[in-house]
Design a protein around this motif. Sequence first.
Motif, mmCIF file in Angstrom:
data_model
loop_
_atom_site.group_PDB
_atom_site.id
_atom_site.type_symbol
_atom_site.label_atom_id
_atom_site.label_comp_id
_atom_site.label_asym_id
_atom_site.label_seq_id
_atom_site.Cartn_x
_atom_site.Cartn_y
_atom_site.Cartn_z
ATOM 1 N N TRP A 336 -2.030 -11.534 -1.317
ATOM 2 C CA TRP A 336 -1.621 -12.642 -0.464
ATOM 3 C C TRP A 336 -0.663 -12.160 0.622
ATOM 4 O O TRP A 336 -0.764 -12.558 1.799
ATOM 5 N N ARG A 337 0.299 -11.310 0.246
ATOM 6 C CA ARG A 337 1.246 -10.762 1.218
ATOM 7 C C ARG A 337 0.512 -9.976 2.309
ATOM 8 O O ARG A 337 0.781 -10.138 3.500
ATOM 9 N N LEU A 338 -0.408 -9.130 1.876
ATOM 10 C CA LEU A 338 -1.141 -8.317 2.843
ATOM 11 C C LEU A 338 -1.980 -9.186 3.766
ATOM 12 O O LEU A 338 -2.090 -8.920 4.965
ATOM 13 N N THR A 348 -5.950 -2.934 10.205
ATOM 14 C CA THR A 348 -6.101 -1.501 10.453
ATOM 15 C C THR A 348 -6.952 -0.918 9.322
ATOM 16 O O THR A 348 -7.104 -1.546 8.270
ATOM 17 N N PRO A 349 -7.505 0.270 9.517
ATOM 18 C CA PRO A 349 -8.281 0.875 8.417
ATOM 19 C C PRO A 349 -7.475 1.025 7.138
ATOM 20 O O PRO A 349 -8.003 0.810 6.036
ATOM 21 N N LEU A 350 -6.189 1.376 7.250
ATOM 22 C CA LEU A 350 -5.361 1.537 6.060
ATOM 23 C C LEU A 350 -5.190 0.205 5.336
ATOM 24 O O LEU A 350 -5.264 0.138 4.102
ATOM 25 N N ALA A 354 -6.466 -0.896 1.690
ATOM 26 C CA ALA A 354 -5.518 -1.440 0.705
ATOM 27 C C ALA A 354 -6.092 -2.680 0.028
ATOM 28 O O ALA A 354 -5.889 -2.885 -1.176
ATOM 29 N N PHE A 355 -6.805 -3.520 0.776
ATOM 30 C CA PHE A 355 -7.467 -4.671 0.161
ATOM 31 C C PHE A 355 -8.436 -4.212 -0.929
ATOM 32 O O PHE A 355 -8.467 -4.776 -2.032
ATOM 33 N N GLY A 359 -8.088 -4.797 -5.067
ATOM 34 C CA GLY A 359 -9.146 -5.398 -5.867
ATOM 35 C C GLY A 359 -9.507 -4.546 -7.056
ATOM 36 O O GLY A 359 -9.718 -5.055 -8.177
ATOM 37 N N ILE A 360 -9.580 -3.215 -6.856
ATOM 38 C CA ILE A 360 -9.883 -2.299 -7.962
ATOM 39 C C ILE A 360 -8.788 -2.373 -9.027
ATOM 40 O O ILE A 360 -9.064 -2.409 -10.236
ATOM 41 N N VAL A 361 -7.528 -2.387 -8.582
ATOM 42 C CA VAL A 361 -6.413 -2.449 -9.530
ATOM 43 C C VAL A 361 -6.460 -3.745 -10.331
ATOM 44 O O VAL A 361 -6.235 -3.756 -11.556
#
Length: 485
Positions: A336-338, A348-350, A354-355, A359-361
């Motif tokens: 949500w923060r991101l 950005t690509p980074l 990170a999204f 999701g994996i985590v």
Amino acid sequence: MTYYPVDTPPTVHACPEASRRRASVKAVLLILLIALGDLAVWNVTPGLSLAVFAFAAVFAGLSLGWARLTVRSRVGVAAGGVLALLPLVELVQPLSLLIAWVGLCAVCVVLAGVTRHDIMRGVMRLWWVAPAQIGRDLVGGAQRLGTITMAERDLQSTLLGWAVPVALSILFALLLVGANPVLDHSLTRLFTWSPPSPDIARMILWSLLAVLIWPWLVAVRMQARLIRHRPVRVTVKRPGLINAASVARSLVAFNALFAVQTGMDVLFLYGAAALPEGISPATYAHRGAYPLLVTALLAGAFAVLARPHLAGRPVLRWSMMLWLAQTLALVFASLWRLDLYVGAYGLTPLRLMAFVWMGIVAIGLGITAQQIWEDRPALWMLVRSALLGAVTLYACAFVNFDGAVARYNLTRDVPEDRRLLCKMSEGVMPAIERFSGQSTADYCEVYYRVPTLFRPMDWREWGFRNWRVRRSLAAMMQSTDTAQR
């Protein structure tokens, strides 16, 4: 199952003719594959040719081992080779090269005859077994060449059989050359011609190709070393830092700490509570996104280590489940923060990666919770987590992240960052020309680096993503011309 440390079972080696025939076939295949590899990569931008060369090596190994492989193994080798090389057909990039390398290692292990239960161990061992096998074969080949001798009677019969035809042919050739000025001129030019100097770089390439190709041709020879098991060592467990008492105290402290963070997220992220002066919502969102993700990873690792101490302790088990639930809530808060930060400042690509990582985590924490709740072994969780990561990476190899970033930033009310988009690959070009109303050259004219469209020289440099980009640009250009008319 019987394993043969040599190329074929001992009964086959009783026939030297069959052994020589197999060696000849491998030599011919090696030369052909080196020639194909030279055609595929020498002075060529890597593209489709790289996948074609790799699959040719897989096919050569499969054809040599066809008779000894089961139907399932044959299908596994062929299908595994295709799946490993598809990302290279999409785009040759570090991720697709990594997938191809690991996938082809697994295929080579299956080709060697390793069962599916030992594939992972075989892949890890292949990285040193294959070079060792190449060294063994080089030494063995040199020794065989040094011991090749011809019997005296064979030498005598050979000399007698060739002496007359060779001597008379040389005599007649000299007479004909003397009588024919055209032949004399041609031979004079031939003997004055000097061959070109060898290309050292190309010879090094051939050597590297031979090193990469040879394990596919002799995969069965590596079978015994790929599946060699280490002796089981009996170890005595001693009390460590992670024990029932430390787990209990840790869970109490962790649940309390995470409850504070979860409560603040409820107030400031999901609720309408006002932030302190000097702290904007974007700052609050950005400061917490990545540290909370690291916190979730550490929490998952601790849960795996603490699981053996939860058996027979319902209170600890429920405390662990509560803590994992709070950790999962932190991951969703990080997402949500991101999302809030991206909505304010752009993608950005980074941030996009990170999204995906968050999701994996989140899914990994769910797998960990299921493992603890059902009291399953750690291997159960590790296999599924590894499979989750592998499938995600494989899927990412087919995603145009640069195009997704450009499409998001140009269609949302976020600060325009032309420098970011113009530093990316050609994948941004369709989005720039479709949503900015300008050509890529005009959009990036104030920057030194402008994304350029790669046009393949021939089929060897073809890539599926590049083809899609070119087709999209051509379609937009055609629609523009039609509208102008």
